[in-house]
Every structure is written in structure tokens, then in C-alpha cells.
Motif scaffolding. Structure first.
Motif, PDB file in Angstrom:
ATOM      1  N   ILE A 200     -25.728 182.500 -28.882  1.00 32.03           N
ATOM      2  CA  ILE A 200     -26.342 183.668 -28.254  1.00 32.03           C
ATOM      3  C   ILE A 200     -27.783 183.835 -28.716  1.00 32.03           C
ATOM      4  O   ILE A 200     -28.698 184.071 -27.904  1.00 32.03           O
ATOM      5  N   MET A 201     -28.015 183.710 -30.007  1.00 37.39           N
ATOM      6  CA  MET A 201     -29.379 183.863 -30.534  1.00 37.39           C
ATOM      7  C   MET A 201     -30.298 182.776 -29.991  1.00 37.39           C
ATOM      8  O   MET A 201     -31.448 183.051 -29.602  1.00 37.39           O
ATOM      9  N   LEU A 202     -29.816 181.533 -29.957  1.00 35.78           N
ATOM     10  CA  LEU A 202     -30.635 180.452 -29.425  1.00 35.78           C
ATOM     11  C   LEU A 202     -30.870 180.633 -27.927  1.00 35.78           C
ATOM     12  O   LEU A 202     -31.957 180.312 -27.422  1.00 35.78           O
ATOM     13  N   GLY A 203     -29.860 181.136 -27.223  1.00 35.57           N
ATOM     14  CA  GLY A 203     -30.026 181.398 -25.795  1.00 35.57           C
ATOM     15  C   GLY A 203     -31.111 182.428 -25.529  1.00 35.57           C
ATOM     16  O   GLY A 203     -31.913 182.288 -24.594  1.00 35.57           O
ATOM     17  N   MET A 209     -38.341 180.563 -22.266  1.00 35.82           N
ATOM     18  CA  MET A 209     -39.132 179.330 -22.193  1.00 35.82           C
ATOM     19  C   MET A 209     -38.691 178.460 -21.026  1.00 35.82           C
ATOM     20  O   MET A 209     -39.524 177.953 -20.257  1.00 35.82           O
ATOM     21  N   PHE A 210     -37.368 178.267 -20.890  1.00 34.70           N
ATOM     22  CA  PHE A 210     -36.880 177.447 -19.785  1.00 34.70           C
ATOM     23  C   PHE A 210     -37.137 178.114 -18.435  1.00 34.70           C
ATOM     24  O   PHE A 210     -37.334 177.421 -17.421  1.00 34.70           O
ATOM     25  N   TYR A 211     -37.149 179.441 -18.418  1.00 37.02           N
ATOM     26  CA  TYR A 211     -37.437 180.153 -17.170  1.00 37.02           C
ATOM     27  C   TYR A 211     -38.866 179.882 -16.717  1.00 37.02           C
ATOM     28  O   TYR A 211     -39.137 179.691 -15.523  1.00 37.02           O
ATOM     29  N   LEU A 212     -39.790 179.847 -17.660  1.00 34.97           N
ATOM     30  CA  LEU A 212     -41.183 179.555 -17.329  1.00 34.97           C
ATOM     31  C   LEU A 212     -41.371 178.110 -16.894  1.00 34.97           C
ATOM     32  O   LEU A 212     -42.215 177.806 -16.047  1.00 34.97           O
ATOM     33  N   LEU A 213     -40.565 177.211 -17.468  1.00 34.75           N
ATOM     34  CA  LEU A 213     -40.689 175.794 -17.124  1.00 34.75           C
ATOM     35  C   LEU A 213     -40.105 175.501 -15.739  1.00 34.75           C
ATOM     36  O   LEU A 213     -40.732 174.810 -14.929  1.00 34.75           O
ATOM     37  N   LEU A 220     -28.910 177.115 -16.541  1.00 35.59           N
ATOM     38  CA  LEU A 220     -28.114 175.937 -16.902  1.00 35.59           C
ATOM     39  C   LEU A 220     -28.731 175.215 -18.096  1.00 35.59           C
ATOM     40  O   LEU A 220     -28.021 174.830 -19.038  1.00 35.59           O
ATOM     41  N   SER A 221     -30.050 175.043 -18.090  1.00 32.85           N
ATOM     42  CA  SER A 221     -30.726 174.344 -19.180  1.00 32.85           C
ATOM     43  C   SER A 221     -30.586 175.102 -20.499  1.00 32.85           C
ATOM     44  O   SER A 221     -30.338 174.499 -21.549  1.00 32.85           O
ATOM     45  N   THR A 222     -30.734 176.412 -20.443  1.00 32.82           N
ATOM     46  CA  THR A 222     -30.616 177.224 -21.653  1.00 32.82           C
ATOM     47  C   THR A 222     -29.227 177.115 -22.258  1.00 32.82           C
ATOM     48  O   THR A 222     -29.069 176.923 -23.468  1.00 32.82           O
ATOM     49  N   GLY A 223     -28.202 177.232 -21.414  1.00 35.65           N
ATOM     50  CA  GLY A 223     -26.826 177.138 -21.907  1.00 35.65           C
ATOM     51  C   GLY A 223     -26.521 175.780 -22.504  1.00 35.65           C
ATOM     52  O   GLY A 223     -25.875 175.682 -23.555  1.00 35.65           O
TER      53      GLY A 223
END
Length: 246
Positions: A200-203, A209-213, A220-223
Motif C-alpha cells: 500500500i505504501m509503495l502503491g 509517477m506511473f500516472y504521469l508516465l 496496472l503498472s503500479t500494482g
């Protein structure tokens, strides 16, 4: 712990009603609010009451219902809708393989094919939190009581939201939908394994960051990344070493 768990319920009926009582507070309120938001969204996008409410009856998966609604409104093909909804439902695979093996072996039978419909984020998170204190033979009854209430409360919530559409601002409607995953997140932090909290903390850290990329694949990438890192951290530092008892 088994001694404590054995004293919690007298029989299966007691466990069933305890599941209903545990679900009748904040979980039911939060799920009801989310379904109100979905019902309002359905009417706002031009869907009828039957289509909107039937998704809550037969799907009972708010993220999948939202994807179905958005793609149906945008005119996507049946194949594309089915594929997208299926992808949103892949989370149920891990939820099933982590929760259902905790039932007593006598309960792991054909009844599971029916009770799996009651599996949702809320019921899963609460069951994972409570099962360690429930004797194995009572876990299935507790889960059915909890899941059944959550399922039944979602139907009138959807219908009410459909008829309330237009009387509340759009941002409130969207906020009601987001209450459910937020409650799930807060509930899941109470599940004991450290891997859950680390993920959860890493998510929270990787998500923006992944949203901006790449916005479309960010969830999906974050999970995938956060979950994988959390798994290896848990294996390296927190799990008991092989052969160590306690």
C-alpha cells in the motif's frame, strides 16, 4: 488461538449472524454509498433502471460495473467490453485463492461456486482480518453472512442512486463511488502480514509517477511494481526463516 476462536461462536448459525452484524455497520454504509453513486452515474449516462440495477445483482463488482457503463455508453463492441470487464475482475483470482483455502475442508465443496458471488473487496478484507480469530469450521458461515448482507445492500443502493440522479452534483456522485475503495484500503491496512502494508505504501508512492508516465496503464503498472517489491521485501526481512517455529 484455536481455543479463543472456538469460544467466539456457539455454532454455524451464530457465526452467520455475526457476519451480518459485522457487515451492518460501516461496511454496509460505505458500500451503499458507493452503489448510490453508481446508480446516479447510470441514469446520468442514459442507461435505464433495469440495466443499471442488474449489474449490481449479477456482477456485484463496482470497478467492473463502472468500466461496463463507460464502455457501453461510448459504443464499444461487446468483445471489447467483455475483455475489459474480465481484466478488472482478475483481482478475484488472488482474492479467491487467498481466502477460500482458509475454510474448513468440509466447506470446500460445490457450495463454493454459489458463495463466490458474494466475494467482494469489502467482504474479503474483513474476512482476511477476522479469520485468524475464527475457528475454521465457522469461517464459511461467517463469510456468507457478511457477503450476503453486502450484496443485498448494493441493490437498493443502486436503485436509490438512479432515482436521485440530478439532485446531487456530479462531484458528489463520483466521491460516493470512491468511498468504497478508500474504505477497503483502510480496512486492508489492519490485515497482519507486513507485505500488505508495504504494498500500500509503495502503491501510494509509485501511483502518481506511473500516472504521469502513462495514464491508461498506470493502475496496472503500479500494482505490478509495488506488489512485486513488497513481496521480495517481505520474503527477505519479515517472514520466518525455513525451519523456524513461532
Amino acid at each position: 488461538m484455536q481455543g479463543m476462536a472456538g469460544q467466539r461462536f456457539h455454532d454455524r448459525k451464530d457465526a452467520f449472524w455475526s457476519g451480518i452484524r459485522d457487515g451492518a455497520g460501516a461496511p454496509a454504509i460505505v458500500l451503499f454509498a458507493g452503489m448510490v453513486g453508481f446508480g446516479a452515474m447510470g441514469r446520468t449516462n442514459g442507461l435505464d433502471i433495469w440495466f443499471t440495477s442488474f449489474t449490481s445483482i449479477f456482477m456485484f463488482a463496482l470497478p467492473g460495473q463502472v468500466v461496463l457503463l463507460e464502455m457501453a455508453v461510448s459504443g464499444s463492441s461487446f468483445v471489447a467490453i467483455a475483455l475489459a470487464v474480465t481484466l478488472t475482475a482478475t483481482r478475484f483470482v488472488t482474492m479467491t485463492v487467498t481466502l477460500f483455502p482458509q475454510f474448513h475442508k468440509d466447506d470446500r465443496n460445490r457450495r463454493l461456486y454459489a458463495s463466490v458471488h458474494l466475494l467482494a473487496m469489502t467482504a474479503w478484507a474483513i474476512s482476511m482480518r477476522e479469520f485468524h480469530a475464527i475457528e475454521a469450521k465457522h469461517r464459511w458461515s461467517y463469510f456468507v453472512g457478511l457477503g450476503l448482507l453486502c450484496w443485498l445492500i448494493s441493490i437498493p443502493g443502486t436503485i436509490l442512486g438512479f432515482f436521485l440522479a440530478g439532485s446531487v452534483p456530479t462531484y458528489i456522485t463520483l466521491g460516493l463511488i470512491l468511498i468504497n475503495p478508500l474504505f477497503f484500503l483502510l480496512t486492508f491496512t489492519e490485515v497482519k502480514p507486513w507485505a500488505n502494508r508495504i504494498a500500500i505504501m509503495l502503491g501510494c508512492a509509485f501511483g502518481p509517477m506511473f500516472y504521469l508516465l502513462h495514464r491508461e496503464s498506470s493502475l496496472l503498472s503500479t500494482g505490478l511494481v509495488a506488489g512485486t517489491i513488497a513481496y521480495f521485501i517481505d520474503r527477505k526481512f519479515f517472514r520466518k526463516k525455513p525451519g523456524v517455529i513461532g
